[in-house]
Design a protein around this motif. Structure first.
Motif, PDB file in Angstrom:
ATOM      1  N   LEU A  42     -43.719  29.397  10.967  1.00  0.00           N
ATOM      2  CA  LEU A  42     -44.779  30.032  10.185  1.00  0.00           C
ATOM      3  C   LEU A  42     -44.215  30.978   9.127  1.00  0.00           C
ATOM      4  CD1 LEU A  42     -47.567  30.907  12.797  1.00  0.00           C
ATOM      5  CD2 LEU A  42     -47.305  28.847  11.389  1.00  0.00           C
ATOM      6  N   CYS A  43     -42.926  31.311   9.215  1.00  0.00           N
ATOM      7  CA  CYS A  43     -42.278  32.148   8.198  1.00  0.00           C
ATOM      8  C   CYS A  43     -41.853  31.243   7.046  1.00  0.00           C
ATOM      9  CB  CYS A  43     -41.043  32.849   8.774  1.00  0.00           C
ATOM     10  SG  CYS A  43     -41.411  34.207   9.870  1.00  0.00           S
ATOM     11  N   ALA A  44     -42.401  31.481   5.895  1.00  0.00           N
ATOM     12  CA  ALA A  44     -42.130  30.615   4.742  1.00  0.00           C
ATOM     13  C   ALA A  44     -40.628  30.502   4.488  1.00  0.00           C
ATOM     14  CB  ALA A  44     -42.831  31.151   3.497  1.00  0.00           C
ATOM     15  N   GLY A  45     -40.139  29.269   4.442  1.00  0.00           N
ATOM     16  CA  GLY A  45     -38.740  29.022   4.137  1.00  0.00           C
ATOM     17  C   GLY A  45     -37.809  29.087   5.323  1.00  0.00           C
ATOM     18  N   TRP A  46     -38.316  29.467   6.482  1.00  0.00           N
ATOM     19  CA  TRP A  46     -37.485  29.573   7.682  1.00  0.00           C
ATOM     20  C   TRP A  46     -37.837  28.481   8.677  1.00  0.00           C
ATOM     21  CZ3 TRP A  46     -36.938  35.342   9.637  1.00  0.00           C
ATOM     22  CH2 TRP A  46     -36.191  36.066   8.699  1.00  0.00           C
ATOM     23  N   THR A  47     -36.799  27.906   9.275  1.00  0.00           N
ATOM     24  CA  THR A  47     -36.996  26.965  10.371  1.00  0.00           C
ATOM     25  C   THR A  47     -37.092  27.730  11.685  1.00  0.00           C
ATOM     26  OG1 THR A  47     -34.622  26.745  10.772  1.00  0.00           O
ATOM     27  CG2 THR A  47     -35.611  25.227   9.155  1.00  0.00           C
ATOM     28  N   VAL A  48     -37.404  27.000  12.741  1.00  0.00           N
ATOM     29  CA  VAL A  48     -37.399  27.594  14.084  1.00  0.00           C
ATOM     30  C   VAL A  48     -36.033  28.220  14.366  1.00  0.00           C
ATOM     31  CG1 VAL A  48     -37.393  27.009  16.549  1.00  0.00           C
ATOM     32  CG2 VAL A  48     -39.226  26.161  15.057  1.00  0.00           C
ATOM     33  N   ARG A  49     -34.965  27.556  13.960  1.00  0.00           N
ATOM     34  CA  ARG A  49     -33.617  28.095  14.162  1.00  0.00           C
ATOM     35  C   ARG A  49     -33.433  29.432  13.464  1.00  0.00           C
ATOM     36  NH1 ARG A  49     -28.448  26.563  15.314  1.00  0.00           N
ATOM     37  NH2 ARG A  49     -29.184  24.478  15.867  1.00  0.00           N
ATOM     38  N   ASP A  50     -33.874  29.531  12.227  1.00  0.00           N
ATOM     39  CA  ASP A  50     -33.730  30.778  11.476  1.00  0.00           C
ATOM     40  C   ASP A  50     -34.469  31.919  12.167  1.00  0.00           C
ATOM     41  OD1 ASP A  50     -32.267  29.507   9.412  1.00  0.00           O
ATOM     42  OD2 ASP A  50     -34.127  28.924   8.392  1.00  0.00           O
ATOM     43  N   VAL A  51     -35.687  31.656  12.601  1.00  0.00           N
ATOM     44  CA  VAL A  51     -36.480  32.692  13.260  1.00  0.00           C
ATOM     45  C   VAL A  51     -35.841  33.103  14.582  1.00  0.00           C
ATOM     46  CG1 VAL A  51     -38.717  33.269  14.274  1.00  0.00           C
ATOM     47  CG2 VAL A  51     -38.615  31.912  12.173  1.00  0.00           C
ATOM     48  N   ALA A  52     -35.423  32.122  15.356  1.00  0.00           N
ATOM     49  CA  ALA A  52     -34.807  32.416  16.652  1.00  0.00           C
ATOM     50  C   ALA A  52     -33.557  33.271  16.483  1.00  0.00           C
ATOM     51  CB  ALA A  52     -34.464  31.111  17.372  1.00  0.00           C
ATOM     52  N   ALA A  53     -32.732  32.934  15.508  1.00  0.00           N
ATOM     53  CA  ALA A  53     -31.512  33.697  15.264  1.00  0.00           C
ATOM     54  C   ALA A  53     -31.830  35.101  14.786  1.00  0.00           C
ATOM     55  CB  ALA A  53     -30.640  32.965  14.249  1.00  0.00           C
ATOM     56  N   HIS A  54     -32.846  35.227  13.935  1.00  0.00           N
ATOM     57  CA  HIS A  54     -33.241  36.551  13.422  1.00  0.00           C
ATOM     58  C   HIS A  54     -33.683  37.474  14.548  1.00  0.00           C
ATOM     59  CE1 HIS A  54     -35.336  39.641  11.146  1.00  0.00           C
ATOM     60  NE2 HIS A  54     -36.429  39.368  11.841  1.00  0.00           N
ATOM     61  N   VAL A  55     -34.514  36.974  15.442  1.00  0.00           N
ATOM     62  CA  VAL A  55     -35.045  37.820  16.523  1.00  0.00           C
ATOM     63  C   VAL A  55     -33.928  38.412  17.367  1.00  0.00           C
ATOM     64  CG1 VAL A  55     -36.406  37.823  18.654  1.00  0.00           C
ATOM     65  CG2 VAL A  55     -37.266  36.632  16.637  1.00  0.00           C
ATOM     66  N   THR A  59     -35.082  24.641  25.848  1.00  0.00           N
ATOM     67  CA  THR A  59     -35.660  23.317  26.121  1.00  0.00           C
ATOM     68  C   THR A  59     -35.830  22.475  24.861  1.00  0.00           C
ATOM     69  OG1 THR A  59     -37.993  23.993  25.814  1.00  0.00           O
ATOM     70  CG2 THR A  59     -36.994  24.389  27.985  1.00  0.00           C
ATOM     71  N   LEU A  60     -35.553  23.049  23.688  1.00  0.00           N
ATOM     72  CA  LEU A  60     -35.851  22.358  22.427  1.00  0.00           C
ATOM     73  C   LEU A  60     -34.753  21.383  22.020  1.00  0.00           C
ATOM     74  CD1 LEU A  60     -37.266  25.304  20.274  1.00  0.00           C
ATOM     75  CD2 LEU A  60     -38.491  23.740  21.810  1.00  0.00           C
ATOM     76  N   ASP A  61     -35.156  20.280  21.410  1.00  0.00           N
ATOM     77  CA  ASP A  61     -34.183  19.329  20.873  1.00  0.00           C
ATOM     78  C   ASP A  61     -33.876  19.689  19.413  1.00  0.00           C
ATOM     79  OD1 ASP A  61     -36.363  18.451  19.359  1.00  0.00           O
ATOM     80  OD2 ASP A  61     -36.690  16.657  20.581  1.00  0.00           O
ATOM     81  N   ASP A  62     -32.981  18.944  18.805  1.00  0.00           N
ATOM     82  CA  ASP A  62     -32.546  19.252  17.444  1.00  0.00           C
ATOM     83  C   ASP A  62     -33.698  19.213  16.449  1.00  0.00           C
ATOM     84  OD1 ASP A  62     -29.978  19.543  18.361  1.00  0.00           O
ATOM     85  OD2 ASP A  62     -29.291  17.555  17.709  1.00  0.00           O
ATOM     86  N   ALA A  63     -34.613  18.268  16.637  1.00  0.00           N
ATOM     87  CA  ALA A  63     -35.742  18.160  15.709  1.00  0.00           C
ATOM     88  C   ALA A  63     -36.622  19.408  15.774  1.00  0.00           C
ATOM     89  CB  ALA A  63     -36.574  16.914  16.039  1.00  0.00           C
ATOM     90  N   ALA A  64     -36.828  19.941  16.971  1.00  0.00           N
ATOM     91  CA  ALA A  64     -37.648  21.142  17.124  1.00  0.00           C
ATOM     92  C   ALA A  64     -36.972  22.339  16.473  1.00  0.00           C
ATOM     93  CB  ALA A  64     -37.914  21.411  18.598  1.00  0.00           C
ATOM     94  N   TRP A  65     -35.665  22.453  16.630  1.00  0.00           N
ATOM     95  CA  TRP A  65     -34.936  23.569  16.007  1.00  0.00           C
ATOM     96  C   TRP A  65     -35.042  23.525  14.482  1.00  0.00           C
ATOM     97  CZ3 TRP A  65     -32.305  27.792  17.971  1.00  0.00           C
ATOM     98  CH2 TRP A  65     -32.172  27.847  19.366  1.00  0.00           C
ATOM     99  N   ALA A  66     -35.183  22.332  13.936  1.00  0.00           N
ATOM    100  CA  ALA A  66     -35.257  22.171  12.476  1.00  0.00           C
ATOM    101  C   ALA A  66     -36.688  22.221  11.949  1.00  0.00           C
ATOM    102  CB  ALA A  66     -34.618  20.848  12.067  1.00  0.00           C
ATOM    103  N   THR A  67     -37.658  22.407  12.826  1.00  0.00           N
ATOM    104  CA  THR A  67     -39.065  22.436  12.417  1.00  0.00           C
ATOM    105  C   THR A  67     -39.360  23.676  11.573  1.00  0.00           C
ATOM    106  OG1 THR A  67     -39.756  21.258  14.420  1.00  0.00           O
ATOM    107  CG2 THR A  67     -41.439  22.556  13.279  1.00  0.00           C
TER     108      THR A  67
END
Length: 208
Positions: free
Chosen positions: A34-47, A23-31
């Protein structure tokens, strides 16, 4: 929780996170997460890389990072996050029920990952997704017993953590009470969790 219960919860939590990500837009993915240095995209991909990473992937990333675990994890997360958004979301559908986990980890590690990293995503986005208390307690026990990488027992020495919503406690000393979700975030170094523990002296428990 037994092994099957853990994996069922991993599956349901991955499915919930995947639905949110869709449901997220591009801005949300780039937010920033809470992981220092990681965006929402980075965390989502890691999981969702957890059930896909091969032993060769793990070894290669460690070699490139010259044995530095944190650097290896960071590099792998960024590598996986370079894929298209639609592919990352699709991976959550494909691997929701997978019981594979990276070499050197236990079956509880994917549970810990999805519980904590979901909060890394939803909190900065102003969303809410409560952790299942029994699952959070199982993850908290893993973190408390294992020194690396969170060093929870050393960081929280002199405190007794007591969950108010499930039968879980650890440590000795000044009591720190609150929902197991907040305690798990505290154990894993999320300083935002301290604000969710009424009466707890924030400076004393500041972790970074």
């Amino acid at each position: 929780m037994d092994r099957d219960e853990v994996w069922r919860t991993v599956g349901s939590e991955r499915a919930a996170l995947g639905s949110l990500l869709g449901t997220l837009d591009d801005a949300a993915w780039a937010t920033p997460s809470l992981c220092a240095g990681w965006t929402v995209r980075d965390v989502a991909a890691h999981v969702i890389s957890s059930p896909q990473a091969t032993p060769a992937d793990v070894l290669r990333s460690l070699v490139r990072a010259r044995g530095d675990f944190d650097r290896a994890i960071d590099a792998e997360a960024r590598r996986w996050s370079h894929r298209p958004t639609a592919q990352i979301v699709e991976d959550y559908r494909r691997f929701t029920g997978s019981r594979r986990h990276p070499v050197g980890t236990t079956y509880v590690d994917p549970l810990l990952d999805v519980l904590v990293h979901t909060q890394d995503i939803v909190v900065p986005l102003g969303r809410a997704h409560p952790m299942p208390p029994e699952a959070a307690a199982a993850a908290a026990t893993l973190v408390w017993r294992r020194s690396f990488p969170f060093h929870a027992r050393r960081r929280l020495a002199g405190h007794r953590l007591v969950a108010t919503d499930v039968d879980w406690s650890a440590g000795e000393g000044q009591p720190v009470e609150g929902p197991i979700q907040a305690l798990l975030l505290l154990l894993t170094g999320r300083t935002a969790a301290v604000r969710r523990l009424p009466g707890t002296p924030v400076p004393q428990l500041a972790l970074r």
